[in-house]
Design a protein around this motif. Structure first.
Motif, PDB file in Angstrom:
ATOM      1  N   GLY A  65       0.843  -1.199   0.000  1.00 29.82           N
ATOM      2  CA  GLY A  65       0.000   0.000   0.000  1.00 29.82           C
ATOM      3  C   GLY A  65       0.864   1.229   0.000  1.00 29.82           C
ATOM      4  N   ASP A  66       1.249   1.684   1.176  1.00 28.14           N
ATOM      5  CA  ASP A  66       2.049   2.908   1.246  1.00 28.14           C
ATOM      6  C   ASP A  66       3.548   2.635   1.280  1.00 28.14           C
ATOM      7  N   GLY A  67       3.949   1.375   1.380  1.00 28.17           N
ATOM      8  CA  GLY A  67       5.372   1.036   1.387  1.00 28.17           C
ATOM      9  C   GLY A  67       6.097   1.473   2.638  1.00 28.17           C
ATOM     10  N   GLY A  68       5.329   1.822   3.672  1.00 23.00           N
ATOM     11  CA  GLY A  68       5.914   2.342   4.903  1.00 23.00           C
ATOM     12  C   GLY A  68       6.541   1.285   5.787  1.00 23.00           C
ATOM     13  N   ALA A  69       6.998   1.765   6.927  1.00 21.01           N
ATOM     14  CA  ALA A  69       7.658   0.900   7.906  1.00 21.01           C
ATOM     15  C   ALA A  69       6.680  -0.104   8.495  1.00 21.01           C
ATOM     16  N   ASP A  77       0.510  -7.791   5.661  1.00 17.36           N
ATOM     17  CA  ASP A  77       0.378  -7.528   4.231  1.00 17.36           C
ATOM     18  C   ASP A  77       1.635  -6.763   3.849  1.00 17.36           C
ATOM     19  N   LEU A  78       2.619  -7.494   3.333  1.00 17.98           N
ATOM     20  CA  LEU A  78       3.967  -6.956   3.198  1.00 17.98           C
ATOM     21  C   LEU A  78       4.572  -7.269   1.841  1.00 17.98           C
ATOM     22  N   TRP A  79       5.463  -6.387   1.398  1.00 13.46           N
ATOM     23  CA  TRP A  79       6.383  -6.702   0.306  1.00 13.46           C
ATOM     24  C   TRP A  79       7.598  -7.307   0.974  1.00 13.46           C
ATOM     25  N   VAL A  80       8.015  -8.473   0.528  1.00 14.44           N
ATOM     26  CA  VAL A  80       9.149  -9.184   1.121  1.00 14.44           C
ATOM     27  C   VAL A  80      10.170  -9.456   0.018  1.00 14.44           C
TER      28      VAL A  80
END
Length: 115
Positions: A65-69, A77-80
């Motif tokens: 979503g926002d690519g935040g911390a 729900d993460l980019w890994v």
């Protein structure tokens, strides 16, 4: 594109595991995932040595979503970014399979070409 089978084999069916040696904005952390949520972030190397999980070897982890911390209590729900350099989505603590354009936009084409 799909998550490598070796990675999927390291995530137990009960949904409780660690993302070890994950790069987040404030350094390297071990991230505990339980029941589709981020439960804890501890300095890298402080998770139980025998606990199931993925060693990301410094791969980046950020929120979809926002690519935040990433923070404890967030949905998982993460980019890994896996140790091989491929970025894959994780939703509710499960690595997704399938060809996704948004992954290519962040990480470049899976075949290593320029476009």
């Amino acid at each position: 594109m799909s998550a490598p089978t070796c990675c999927l084999a390291r995530i137990p069916a009960n949904g409780k595991f660690w993302l070890k040696n994950a790069r987040v904005p404030d350094g390297l952390r071990d991230i505990r995932i339980e029941d589709g949520r981020v439960r804890a972030l501890v300095p890298a190397g402080e998770s139980p040595c025998c606990a199931p999980g993925l060693d990301l070897d410094g791969g980046m982890v950020r929120r979809i979503g926002d690519g935040g911390a990433v923070a404890a209590g967030d949905p998982a729900d993460l980019w890994v970014t896996l140790c091989g350099g491929r970025t894959v989505p994780m939703r509710a603590g499960r690595l997704e399979n399938g060809d996704r354009r948004d992954v290519a936009a962040i990480n470049g084409p899976a075949d290593g070409s320029d476009g």
